[in-house]
Write a protein that holds these residues in place. Structure first.
Motif, PDB file in Angstrom:
ATOM      1  N   ALA A  24    -107.272  23.193 -11.106  1.00  0.00           N
ATOM      2  CA  ALA A  24    -105.810  23.190 -11.028  1.00  0.00           C
ATOM      3  C   ALA A  24    -105.205  22.336 -12.138  1.00  0.00           C
ATOM      4  N   VAL A  25    -105.859  21.230 -12.490  1.00  0.00           N
ATOM      5  CA  VAL A  25    -105.376  20.395 -13.590  1.00  0.00           C
ATOM      6  C   VAL A  25    -105.434  21.175 -14.907  1.00  0.00           C
ATOM      7  N   LYS A  26    -106.511  21.913 -15.127  1.00  0.00           N
ATOM      8  CA  LYS A  26    -106.628  22.703 -16.350  1.00  0.00           C
ATOM      9  C   LYS A  26    -105.536  23.771 -16.416  1.00  0.00           C
ATOM     10  N   LEU A  27    -105.277  24.407 -15.300  1.00  0.00           N
ATOM     11  CA  LEU A  27    -104.233  25.432 -15.286  1.00  0.00           C
ATOM     12  C   LEU A  27    -102.866  24.812 -15.545  1.00  0.00           C
ATOM     13  N   GLY A  28    -102.642  23.600 -15.056  1.00  0.00           N
ATOM     14  CA  GLY A  28    -101.374  22.936 -15.311  1.00  0.00           C
ATOM     15  C   GLY A  28    -101.220  22.493 -16.758  1.00  0.00           C
ATOM     16  N   LEU A  29    -102.334  22.174 -17.426  1.00  0.00           N
ATOM     17  CA  LEU A  29    -102.276  21.752 -18.822  1.00  0.00           C
ATOM     18  C   LEU A  29    -102.124  22.922 -19.786  1.00  0.00           C
ATOM     19  N   ALA A  30    -102.595  24.086 -19.396  1.00  0.00           N
ATOM     20  CA  ALA A  30    -102.648  25.221 -20.324  1.00  0.00           C
ATOM     21  C   ALA A  30    -101.301  25.544 -20.972  1.00  0.00           C
ATOM     22  N   PRO A  31    -100.195  25.667 -20.216  1.00  0.00           N
ATOM     23  CA  PRO A  31     -98.927  26.016 -20.880  1.00  0.00           C
ATOM     24  C   PRO A  31     -98.434  24.946 -21.849  1.00  0.00           C
ATOM     25  N   ALA A  32     -98.571  23.678 -21.486  1.00  0.00           N
ATOM     26  CA  ALA A  32     -98.040  22.615 -22.339  1.00  0.00           C
ATOM     27  C   ALA A  32     -98.903  22.388 -23.572  1.00  0.00           C
ATOM     28  N   ALA A  33    -100.221  22.398 -23.389  1.00  0.00           N
ATOM     29  CA  ALA A  33    -101.128  22.114 -24.501  1.00  0.00           C
ATOM     30  C   ALA A  33    -101.420  23.342 -25.343  1.00  0.00           C
ATOM     31  N   GLY A  34    -101.157  24.530 -24.810  1.00  0.00           N
ATOM     32  CA  GLY A  34    -101.459  25.747 -25.559  1.00  0.00           C
ATOM     33  C   GLY A  34    -102.949  26.038 -25.639  1.00  0.00           C
ATOM     34  N   VAL A  35    -103.730  25.521 -24.688  1.00  0.00           N
ATOM     35  CA  VAL A  35    -105.175  25.737 -24.651  1.00  0.00           C
ATOM     36  C   VAL A  35    -105.509  26.400 -23.317  1.00  0.00           C
ATOM     37  N   ALA A  36    -106.153  27.549 -23.354  1.00  0.00           N
ATOM     38  CA  ALA A  36    -106.493  28.250 -22.125  1.00  0.00           C
ATOM     39  C   ALA A  36    -107.419  27.399 -21.264  1.00  0.00           C
ATOM     40  N   ALA A  37    -107.312  27.573 -19.948  1.00  0.00           N
ATOM     41  CA  ALA A  37    -108.092  26.746 -19.019  1.00  0.00           C
ATOM     42  C   ALA A  37    -109.587  26.889 -19.263  1.00  0.00           C
ATOM     43  N   GLU A  38    -110.046  28.091 -19.590  1.00  0.00           N
ATOM     44  CA  GLU A  38    -111.486  28.290 -19.792  1.00  0.00           C
ATOM     45  C   GLU A  38    -111.991  27.651 -21.078  1.00  0.00           C
ATOM     46  N   HIS A  39    -111.074  27.267 -21.977  1.00  0.00           N
ATOM     47  CA  HIS A  39    -111.469  26.607 -23.231  1.00  0.00           C
ATOM     48  C   HIS A  39    -111.359  25.087 -23.150  1.00  0.00           C
ATOM     49  N   GLN A  40    -110.887  24.566 -22.032  1.00  0.00           N
ATOM     50  CA  GLN A  40    -110.679  23.125 -21.918  1.00  0.00           C
ATOM     51  C   GLN A  40    -111.952  22.421 -21.445  1.00  0.00           C
TER      52      GLN A  40
END
Length: 268
Positions: A24-40
């Motif tokens: 859930a943290v990765k999904l929340g970061l994806a829009p702001a950071a511009g990095v897909a959750a699976e790449h984090q």
């Protein structure tokens, strides 16, 4: 929860709960950071965060420990280098000088009056240029300060990645050490078997079968059961010789039942 992006040095602040999953943290970061959750890749306290686990499993958020995010796509060997950072503003245009109030010079006035008016015009021109340069330099200094902060974040992210790699290398070294120890034990056991093979074969050859077993083998061979015994893994060497001669001689020792050729094949 403070999350620092390793590649850019940017910082993001989230407000998750202890029972929030890492996914859930990765999904929340994806829009702001511009990095897909699976790449984090998220690292905190030297550990790589598993997306199937909760933040509470890592003692997060604790208000102290930051989380560093890495873009897996940029870690590939063929990944392009990030573009150079351009500090803004790149230039500072001088705004036009505001129109000054017109002053009528009387006829016959001293030349110093005209010189004073010209000085006023040049003074305001220089004032506007200096003010523009000052504001541009102040903005550039602010950009430099932000870049320094981002570089510090990148330095901390690099140290966190090295700590994680060091811990992973230590785990691999420990596992490899256990593997080497177990391998040496197995090699010692195998060497003892190899060293004692001839003696074991001699002991098997020295053990004679009971006469009743020999007689049963003779009856079985006469009844056509010799092939079945050979197929079942019985006296393979003797059976092979008996097949060539047309009659299967009964085994006389334990070695005849085991088959010396087969044993030596296993040894090789």
């Amino acid at each position: 929860l403070v999350v620092h992006q390793a590649e850019t040095g940017l910082t993001y602040v989230l407000t998750p709960e202890h029972d929030t999953t890492v996914e859930a943290v990765k999904l929340g970061l994806a829009p702001a950071a511009g990095v897909a959750a699976e790449h984090q890749i998220l690292i905190a306290k030297g550990d790589k965060l598993d997306e199937t686990r909760l933040l509470a499993d890592y003692g997060l958020p604790d208000g102290v420990s930051p989380v560093f995010m890495y873009n897996r796509a940029l870690l590939a060997r063929d990944a392009p280098a990030p573009p150079p950072l351009a500090l803004e503003p790149r230039d500072w245009p001088v705004p036009p000088i505001p129109e000054l109030p017109h002053v009528q010079v009387q006829r016959g006035a001293s030349p110093l009056v005209s010189a004073l008016l010209d000085y006023r015009t040049h003074f305001f021109a220089h004032l506007w240029e200096v003010r523009a340069r000052y504001e541009g330099c102040a903005a550039r200094l602010e950009s430099c300060a932000q870049a320094v902060l981002q570089q510090r974040v990148q330095s901390r992210a690099l140290a966190a990645a090295l700590e994680n790699l060091g811990a992973f290398a230590a785990q691999l070294s420990e596992r490899y050490g256990r593997f080497q120890s177990r391998l040496r034990e197995q090699l010692e056991v195998k060497q003892r078997l190899v060293d004692g093979f001839d003696a074991d074969v001699a002991r098997l050859r020295a053990i004679r079968l009971h006469p009743l077993i020999v007689s049963l083998e003779e009856l079985g061979g006469a009844g056509g059961a010799g092939d079945d015994a050979s197929a079942a893994g019985g006296c393979s060497d003797v059976g092979a010789a008996g097949t060539a001669s047309g009659a299967a001689p009964p085994p006389q020792t334990l070695l005849d039942c085991c088959g010396e050729v087969r044993l030596r094949t296993w040894l090789a």
